[in-house]
Design an enzyme around this catalytic site. Structure first.
Site, short mmCIF file in Angstrom:
data_model
loop_
_atom_site.label_atom_id
_atom_site.label_comp_id
_atom_site.label_asym_id
_atom_site.label_seq_id
_atom_site.Cartn_x
_atom_site.Cartn_y
_atom_site.Cartn_z
N CYS A 107 -4.92 14.45 -17.68
CA CYS A 107 -3.60 13.99 -18.10
C CYS A 107 -3.40 14.28 -19.60
CB CYS A 107 -3.44 12.51 -17.74
SG CYS A 107 -1.74 11.96 -17.65
N HIS B 179 -5.16 11.84 -11.97
CA HIS B 179 -6.25 11.00 -12.47
C HIS B 179 -7.34 10.78 -11.43
CE1 HIS B 179 -4.46 9.23 -16.23
NE2 HIS B 179 -3.34 9.66 -15.67
N GLU C 117 -10.27 9.70 -11.87
CA GLU C 117 -11.07 8.50 -12.15
C GLU C 117 -10.46 7.25 -11.53
OE1 GLU C 117 -8.91 9.73 -14.15
OE2 GLU C 117 -8.02 8.22 -15.48
#
Lengths: 76, 245, 745
Positions: free
Chosen positions: B96, B213, B215
């Site tokens: 990002c 994302h 994660e």
């Protein structure tokens, strides 16, 4: 008709983007930065409009009069 | 004679923290959920990344996204070390805002612009793996569909025609936005990115930037684990390369 | 000390312009034993304003239950209350309004509202972990000037909250948005924040330790927020008017730095006290810390970092520039402060010290411009008991006056009412996943957030049905508390604390003051019934225009705890074949309902009754079932009644439902759309049906098996001899499309 409208934050208004850019300039070695203020430049080409109309557009659409000032420059 | 086996050395990942980074601890937690991995937050004013096997530039709003996203962070002192590491083949992952910083720094081509519909958009969507010959996608298979969230206001990937051609020819587009069935369609494009590009790698394939994302989808309780594949690929690559040293 | 020669003289007109009544001015004279300086007049004016002193509402607020075994810091003590959550961990949370600024500049008004509440949390030593918001606007339908304005306000407020919350990296995980013409001209923006901390990390806003240095940290002071203040500059010219911004601009990046720096600072042992500068800025933080510490604080205006030239002491004292904190540092530890603030690139300055004389003293270099007992400003302000008008509760709705409408048409109509319709357009603009803790995303009854560092699961909801409150504030406020608790129960949580935002009109009008009093009493009753303390909150008065006051809106935010991941429950149906139960009565009360408002255009009738014992029994029964692993989904009934509840449980799935409510001898529209309280719709696996029936029978709460989840995506509801059926896809499209179609044209 060609015109350029410059929209800037009002002088007393906080400009966070300007502050951040100013500090970054200092970190890049530019000493003595006193102020940085960031605005927008809007280039308009329009047929048949008059200055009064453009001022209305600037006031109603292109700027937020609560926090911004605008400057209208007619080029041709 | 007894053979003495050497314990595998832990993999160390640096997660860079810029002023305004928000997803640094999220990345650290996701990486630390893999056995044998230590993830450390490294402040942007440091100048060395010696000893780290990989570098992650996390999401967030470095410098408030002021001026242009990533435009100020690219001048942080740590970026010299990031650049050196990248040039020696160390893995660099930009998520990002991290992707935006890599583009501003010239470590990846192109740029990320304001979302087409001008609104910030946070939602889970689908990505298609375009190529699995990279340290970031090696455990995945080509055409695999992953469910990974996005959260950005400036995620529309742009590069000129020449650059796009090169990216495609060199298989540098690693993930594209797609629908649940894997169709890369206009309807599945959340932000106006050219050719639905969600993430690209460098020519040397060791630098990868993506807007979604991973994660955020590493634990079942948070809605899915499709993010683990990217990290797992990296870890396997690093384990192989470490033991070769 | 005297009024400096360059200042205006203190005249009755000047006093009136400062909002002080003649009696209040007399009180100032008796406290000081002399005339105040111009700066002192400004300081009293702002500290004794309703906004800062709660002078019209404090006597009522004392009725809240604020104590309990889990309360570590109670309401009114500090900037936010703190509740223990076990294992040495605690949560600090609060809700606050920024209504009037949002009407002027919706983006910045909402953004700075979010900024303000976040500061209130980290000033307690807690790391903020999530946000919620409760928003109200006038109707956004149609082409009138008012509707266009309302759309502009709505878009601006949501964008402002998104801007600030996303940039600072906090997920906005839940909230509510209502649209009603009583909010025309007076939008409501209530922002909630919750933070996490260890018990030993609780920080206090007291100026402790005589001789300790007082530091100012954060953004430079400008003339923000001074446009309303009288005589803000010595020369009141057109030029100086332009110098005074009508709005404060928030800088979420700066606040992110401030947040990290303050938490880092608090982790060292060098802080004796810390307070954020919110309303009334430097003035408020100075006198409040002195008052809490039982000490005095002396500062020098000339040492304050400033971003505009030529600001007067009056301006610096009253400025509402954002992102600033006051830190009382332990003497000798100044170097730590400097190191941390230089690391985070934040302006800071040592501006004064803690004294032993109980005074708030402000110097301008060699001149003393303010010398006032701190307590008199912070705590001993005027208090008023306003008059409450007598109130006659409304008669129950006379059903005979309500024509029957076809539920086939009424359900989609209700689902498309912006107050009921999907708010995805809103929460898709918020990053609701950052910090990787959101286990239940927006769109369910309550948000569920896993606090990784504490290994705790929290739930939170915010509710207020203002129609109920308008028609009977006492009942409506009790229902607000009950509804929050019901939403938490549906997520598997037990309530642990409440924060309230009281939004009302002009308190000088007896009918408005009755509403405030009744709401406080209703909330108090509800909190005692659910055994939860009020940890703090906010009061916003004068929300009215010439057309009238807003509907009384006592917004309740409630936080709960869930013991295990396995208990986390959401509202969507999970599997075809699952058995659907209604816990509670079928109900019959149509008064004050959204059906009556949206379909028949009437806001009338007594709101539904609320009996706490019954409500609590139902929540306990549900939690019992959840803990035994029986509940696949749970969704509470609120606006729009049973039909809306069951439809919503189908949305986002590929399922439908077939439901038979039996023969209740009531009109179909009454059965489908009544808003009787204490009702929850659950689904359970077919193999658990008998066990669930046994459990519910044992608990003694009313319940009935009403049908099943179906693989076919149709919703079918039978009541008496009538069967109504809709394709779920059509209902879902209506529900999802309502707000985007109004906002994106």
């Amino acid at each position: 008709m060609k015109a350029v409208v410059t929209v800037m934050p009002k002088p007393a208004i906080l400009d966070p983007a300007g502050v951040a850019a100013g500090r970054a300039m200092e970190h890049l070695g530019l000493k003595g930065v006193r102020s940085v203020r960031i605005g927008k430049s809007i280039e308009i080409e329009v047929d048949g409009a008059d200055e009064k109309q453009l001022h209305e557009i600037c006031h109603d659409l292109l700027s937020n009069p609560v926090v911004e000032d605008y400057k209208l420059e007619i080029l041709s | 004679m007894a053979t003495i086996s050497k314990a595998p050395t832990a993999i160390k990942v640096a997660v860079i923290q810029f002023p305004g980074s928000n997803c640094d601890t999220d990345c650290q937690a996701a990486l630390a959920s893999f056995p044998g991995v230590t993830a450390e937050i490294v402040w942007h004013k440091e100048t060395s990344l010696a000893g780290y096997d990989a570098i992650v530039l996390p999401g967030g709003f470095s410098y408030g996204d002021y001026l242009r996203c990533g435009s100020i962070a690219r001048f942080s002192p740590i970026m010299g070390a990031v650049r050196n590491a990248a040039s020696t083949g160390v893995l660099v992952l930009g998520i990002c805002n991290g992707f935006q910083i890599l583009c501003e720094a010239g470590l990846l081509p192109g740029t990320l612009m304001r979302n087409r519909d001008l609104l910030f958009r946070c939602e889970t969507l689908h990505l298609r793996v375009e190529n699995n010959e990279s340290p970031f996608t090696s455990v995945l298979h080509q055409g695999q569909v992953l469910e990974i969230p996005i959260a950005h206001g400036e995620g529309s990937y742009f590069a000129d025609a020449e650059t796009l051609k090169a990216l495609n020819e060199n298989n540098q587009v690693l993930v594209r936005y797609c629908d649940a069935s894997g169709n890369v369609s206009a309807a599945a494009n959340p932000n106006g990115s050219l050719e639905n590009i969600a993430g690209i790698c460098s020519h040397g394939r060791n630098v990868f930037g993506l807007m979604p994302h991973p994660e955020r989808v590493c634990e079942p309780i948070l809605g899915g684990t499709d993010g683990r594949g990217i990290f797992k690929s990296m870890i396997e690559w690093m384990a192989t390369h470490k033991s070769n040293n | 000390m005297a009024n400096l020669p360059a200042n205006p003289s203190i005249t009755p007109e000047l006093i009136a312009k400062h909002g002080l009544s003649p009696e209040e001015y007399e009180k100032v004279l008796s406290i000081l034993g002399r005339e105040p300086s111009f700066e002192e007049l400004g300081v009293f004016s702002v500290m004794w304003s309703e906004h800062c002193s709660y002078k019209n509402s404090r006597p009522e607020l004392r009725k809240f239950p604020t104590t309990g075994p889990s309360v570590l810091v109670k309401a009114g003590e500090e900037n936010a209350g703190v509740i223990d959550i076990g294992d040495g961990w605690a949560v600090a949370f609060k809700i606050e309004s920024h209504n009037h600024p949002s009407a002027v500049e919706p983006f910045q008004g909402a953004a700075t509202g979010v900024g303000g509440i976040i500061r209130d949390i980290f000033t307690m030593g807690a790391r903020p972990v999530f946000l919620m918001d409760s928003l109200r606007f006038g109707s956004i339908k149609g082409d009138s000037e008012q509707a266009k304005t309302n759309r502009r306000l709505f878009a601006g407020v949501v964008a402002g909250i998104a801007h600030y919350g996303n940039c600072i990296g906090l997920p906005t995980v839940a909230g509510e948005v209502y649209f009603d013409d009583s909010y025309n001209g007076n939008p409501l923006v209530n922002a909630f924040c919750l933070g996490i901390l260890r018990h030993e990390q609780i920080a206090r806003g007291a100026a402790e330790g005589i001789g300790n240095p007082v530091f100012y940290v954060g953004a430079e002071t400008g003339r923000d927020g001074l446009a309303g203040a009288a005589f803000a500059s010595r020369e009141l010219t057109e030029e100086s008017k332009a110098d005074r911004p009508a709005v404060q601009v928030g800088d979420p990046f700066r606040e992110k730095l401030l947040l990290e720096a303050c938490l880092e600072l608090l982790a060292t042992d060098c802080v004796a006290g810390i307070q954020d500068m919110g309303a009334a800025g430097l003035t408020c933080s100075t006198c409040e810390t002195a008052s809490r510490g039982g000490t005095g604080v002396e500062i020098d205006i000339q040492l304050v970092p400033q971003r505009a030239k030529g600001q007067t002491p009056y301006e610096v004292l009253l400025s509402e520039s954002q992102e600033r904190m006051l830190v009382i540092v332990k003497k000798g530890q100044e170097a730590t402060v400097k190191e941390i603030f230089e690391k985070w690139d934040l302006p800071y300055a040592e501006i004064g010290k803690v004294t032993d004389d109980g005074m708030m003293r402000v110097r301008n270099g060699n001149d003393v411009v303010v010398n006032v007992p701190a307590r008199s400003l912070a705590d001993d302000g005027p208090l008023y008991s306003r008059e409450a008008a007598p109130f006659t509760p409304p008669a129950p709705l006379d059903l005979a006056t309500v024509p029957q409408t076809d539920p086939l048409k009424a359900l989609p109509q209700l689902l498309s009412h912006p107050s009921i319709a999907s708010k995805r357009w809103v929460w898709r603009q918020y990053d609701h996943m950052v910090r990787t803790g959101t286990a239940v995303l927006p769109g369910s009854d309550a948000a569920v957030f896993i606090v990784r560092e504490a290994n705790k699961i929290l739930a939170a909801a915010t509710d207020c049905n203002a129609i109920y409150c308008k028609l009977d504030p006492s009942v409506g406020s009790r229902i607000a508390v009950a509804e929050c608790a019901r939403n938490l129960a549906c997520s598997g949580a037990v309530p642990i604390g409440v924060t309230d935002n009281l939004n009302f009109g002009n308190p000088h009008k007896p009918e408005n003051f009755y509403q405030l009093r009744a709401a406080v009493e209703g909330i108090s009753e509800g909190c005692r019934a659910f055994n939860v303390p009020v940890t703090g909150g906010n009061v916003s008065l004068y929300n009215e225009s010439p057309a009238g006051a807003i509907d009384p809106t006592p917004t309740i935010s409630m936080v709960g705890r869930i013991d295990e991941v396995a208990h986390i429950t959401t509202q969507a149906f999970k599997q075809a074949g699952d058995q659907i139960f209604l816990i509670g009565e079928i109900g019959s009360e149509l008064g004050a309902s959204h059906y009556l408002l949206a379909i028949h255009g009437r806001k009338e009738g007594a709101p539904p009754a609320l009996v706490f014992d019954k409500e609590i029994a139902i929540h306990h029964a549900l939690l019992g079932l959840i803990r035994k692993g029986f509940v696949r989904s749970a969704h509470d009934c609120s606006e729009g009644g049973l039909a809306v509840t069951i439809a919503e449980s189908c949305f986002g799935t590929n399922f439908g439902a077939t439901v038979d409510l039996g023969d209740t001898q009531q009109r179909p529209d009454v059965v489908l759309f009544n808003e009787t309280q204490g009702r929850i719709v659950i689904s359970v696996s077919p193999s658990d049906k008998a066990a669930v029936e046994a459990e519910l029978s044992k608990s003694g709460v009313p319940f009935r098996a009403i049908g099943a989840v179906t693989a076919q995506a149709d919703l079918s509801i039978t009541t008496g001899a009538s069967v109504f059926a809709w394709p779920v896809a059509m209902l879902n499209e209506t529900f999802e499309g309502a707000i985007p179609s109004l906002m994106e044209s």
